[in-house]
Write a protein that holds these residues in place. Structure first.
Motif, mmCIF file in Angstrom:
data_model
loop_
_atom_site.group_PDB
_atom_site.id
_atom_site.type_symbol
_atom_site.label_atom_id
_atom_site.label_comp_id
_atom_site.label_asym_id
_atom_site.label_seq_id
_atom_site.Cartn_x
_atom_site.Cartn_y
_atom_site.Cartn_z
ATOM 1 N N LEU A 77 0.825 -1.206 0.000
ATOM 2 C CA LEU A 77 0.000 0.000 0.000
ATOM 3 C C LEU A 77 0.866 1.265 0.000
ATOM 4 C CD1 LEU A 77 -3.189 0.514 2.067
ATOM 5 C CD2 LEU A 77 -1.448 2.283 2.057
ATOM 6 N N GLY A 78 0.581 2.145 -0.942
ATOM 7 C CA GLY A 78 1.315 3.399 -1.020
ATOM 8 C C GLY A 78 2.651 3.300 -1.726
ATOM 9 N N SER A 79 2.864 2.240 -2.510
ATOM 10 C CA SER A 79 4.164 2.062 -3.157
ATOM 11 C C SER A 79 4.297 2.838 -4.462
ATOM 12 C CB SER A 79 4.415 0.571 -3.433
ATOM 13 O OG SER A 79 3.370 0.024 -4.237
ATOM 14 N N GLY A 80 3.215 3.466 -4.898
ATOM 15 C CA GLY A 80 3.253 4.215 -6.150
ATOM 16 C C GLY A 80 3.448 5.696 -5.921
ATOM 17 N N ASN A 81 2.724 6.510 -6.707
ATOM 18 C CA ASN A 81 2.952 7.952 -6.696
ATOM 19 C C ASN A 81 2.592 8.636 -5.387
ATOM 20 O OD1 ASN A 81 3.785 7.673 -9.311
ATOM 21 N ND2 ASN A 81 2.028 8.672 -10.244
ATOM 22 N N ILE A 82 1.711 8.040 -4.576
ATOM 23 C CA ILE A 82 1.348 8.678 -3.312
ATOM 24 C C ILE A 82 2.566 8.817 -2.413
ATOM 25 C CG2 ILE A 82 0.698 6.496 -2.218
ATOM 26 C CD1 ILE A 82 -0.898 9.963 -1.617
ATOM 27 N N GLY A 83 3.550 7.950 -2.562
ATOM 28 C CA GLY A 83 4.778 8.065 -1.783
ATOM 29 C C GLY A 83 5.942 8.609 -2.581
ATOM 30 N N ARG A 84 5.660 9.125 -3.796
ATOM 31 C CA ARG A 84 6.730 9.569 -4.698
ATOM 32 C C ARG A 84 6.380 10.936 -5.279
ATOM 33 N NH1 ARG A 84 10.095 5.569 -6.965
ATOM 34 N NH2 ARG A 84 9.881 3.555 -5.946
ATOM 35 N N GLY A 346 8.264 9.120 -10.093
ATOM 36 C CA GLY A 346 6.894 8.621 -10.145
ATOM 37 C C GLY A 346 6.445 8.553 -11.587
ATOM 38 N N ILE A 347 5.504 7.663 -11.875
ATOM 39 C CA ILE A 347 5.022 7.498 -13.250
ATOM 40 C C ILE A 347 3.768 8.344 -13.425
ATOM 41 C CG2 ILE A 347 4.390 5.858 -15.044
ATOM 42 C CD1 ILE A 347 5.597 3.656 -13.311
ATOM 43 N N MET A 348 3.875 9.382 -14.241
ATOM 44 C CA MET A 348 2.768 10.304 -14.463
ATOM 45 C C MET A 348 1.914 9.848 -15.641
ATOM 46 S SD MET A 348 3.306 12.630 -12.149
ATOM 47 C CE MET A 348 3.898 11.255 -11.175
ATOM 48 N N ASP A 349 0.598 9.846 -15.460
ATOM 49 C CA ASP A 349 -0.327 9.558 -16.556
ATOM 50 C C ASP A 349 -0.710 10.889 -17.197
ATOM 51 O OD1 ASP A 349 -1.400 9.932 -13.997
ATOM 52 O OD2 ASP A 349 -3.351 9.108 -14.527
ATOM 53 N N MET A 350 0.049 11.263 -18.206
ATOM 54 C CA MET A 350 -0.101 12.569 -18.838
ATOM 55 C C MET A 350 -1.201 12.521 -19.897
ATOM 56 S SD MET A 350 2.250 14.256 -17.223
ATOM 57 C CE MET A 350 2.308 15.781 -18.142
#
Length: 426
Positions: A77-84, A346-350
């Motif tokens: 939990l929280g390993s994606g953009n929420i922590g980056r 972080g991986i941005m969904d542009m």
């Protein structure tokens, strides 16, 4: 932070509780959420255990009274953009499709810690967007007026005001003299991990199953309607499925036969070694893409542009590091004496217009929350609330009515930055 068993009892946090635990050896604290096995079916399945997914589950349970809800997270939990991210919260937008939504998010931020009973370290230290030309001043004045019309706060600062507030800036830079700035005093920062943990705990207390290490590998679609999801832990039936997976949106929705108007790019961020208190606000450099604040631990937290190529890797390249460092040196040369502690990506969904998507898809019962570009963290509360509203009622929330998936086909774009028609130019 997790445990197995039934629904959490969720004791409230308080100052008295902290004192009591300190006097009794801290033996009364419990993990913040359960680690349940997935059930055969749920009314709502949220794909993605980041900030937006957890906020959606929280508001589904708390505001809309939905009990059979699950959040599926591929990793922990929280390993994606929420922590980056760089933890900035603000509502200083211009266009009517965006500003009311982000102001709604700002209001939710202001009450978040009371609503979740968790210290998310929301700090309304303000944000100052610097301008360096007469044309930029006029653009910021226009933005400030739009903010005020939407109920947000905005104040135009002159150079003398800024010299008193931020004396360490390079005001007389030969190329980029600082002529003033736009202040939003209610903006600031929040602790990204604390936001995820607070929403997770609040959702768990209300019966939401947070299922980690559960990768969605496909959708079961029959007669044009979604029936559930295939996962690494077996099939899970669902009345409705909401997808909130940020930079992985294109890959996940491809499994449902959809191609999105989104590209995935890496956005890097950096933090310096701990320094004595210096920067008491958030500052953005108007002559380049550079933004900076100081964390409670003393590190300078800063970032800049996305990397100029498509990627699903949570790491960046050196040219952007150099560009960010140049922006920092032009704005405040003293930053050159600080040592860099770490960086991350972080991986941005542009999206194709730089604005988000919260909408139903052509597949009945399948909903999408994506396209957050640079604005994902600051939108977390409103995104979760608006997505929960859409899932529960079938209607867009009043502040998110412009975030339609088909707006690209209809030509109703929300080009907030106005810098170009492809994501790497936003």
């Amino acid at each position: 932070m997790r445990f197995s068993g039934s629904r959490s009892s969720g004791p409230k946090f308080s100052g008295l509780r902290v004192i009591k635990e300190a006097l009794t050896g801290h033996r009364g604290w419990k993990p913040l959420w359960r680690d349940p096995e997935p059930k055969a079916a749920y009314d709502f399945v949220i794909v993605g255990g980041g900030g937006h997914g957890l906020a959606t589950a929280f508001y589904l349970a708390k505001t809309f009274g939905q009990a059979k809800v699950a959040v599926l997270e591929k990793g922990w939990l929280g390993s994606g953009n929420i922590g980056r991210n760089t933890t900035i919260i603000r509502s200083n937008y211009l266009l009517p499709g965006n500003e009311p939504f982000y102001e709604f998010s700002m209001k939710l931020w202001e009450n978040l810690e009371q609503e979740t009973n968790f210290n998310s370290m929301v700090s309304q230290r303000g944000i100052i967007n610097l301008f360096h030309s007469d044309a930029q001043r006029d653009a910021y004045r226009r933005r400030g007026n739009a903010m005020r019309l939407a109920g947000a706060d905005a104040e135009l600062l002159g150079p003398e005001d800024l010299r008193a507030r931020l004396p360490y800036l390079n005001f007389d830079n030969a190329r980029f003299p600082i002529k003033g700035g736009l202040l939003q005093a209610r903006a600031g920062t929040a602790r990204h991990d604390g936001v995820a943990w607070g929403y997770a705990r609040g959702a768990d207390m209300r019966g939401v199953d947070i299922i980690q290490n559960c990768e969605v590998t496909g959708f079961r679609i029959e007669g044009g309607a979604v029936k559930g999801v295939e996962t690494s832990r077996g099939y899970i039936g669902a009345g409705k499925v909401g997808v909130a997976v940020a930079g992985s949106s294109s890959r996940v929705m491809q499994m449902a036969g959809m191609r999105l108007p989104i590209e995935s790019h890496v956005l890097q961020a950096f933090v310096s070694e701990g320094l004595k208190p210096l920067i008491d606000t958030v500052i953005t450099f108007g002559a380049g893409h550079f933004y900076i604040s100081q964390s409670d631990k003393g590190g300078l937290v800063f970032g800049g542009d996305i990397d100029g190529y498509n990627s699903y890797a949570q790491r960046g390249n050196l040219p952007v590091v150099e560009d960010v460092a140049e922006g920092g040196m032009a704005l405040m040369p003293m930053i050159g004496r600080a040592r860099l502690l770490r960086s991350w990506g972080g991986i941005m969904d542009m999206s194709m217009d730089g604005s988000p998507i919260i909408d139903a898809t052509p597949v009945d019962g399948l909903y999408l929350n994506a396209g957050w570009c640079y604005g994902g963290f600051k939108a977390t509360p409103a995104s979760g609330y608006a997505f929960a509203h859409l899932l529960a009622t079938g209607r867009p929330h009043e502040t998110a009515g412009a975030f339609r998936l088909d707006r690209f086909a209809r030509g109703h774009l929300i080009d907030e930055k106005g810098a170009g028609a492809q994501p790497n130019l936003h």
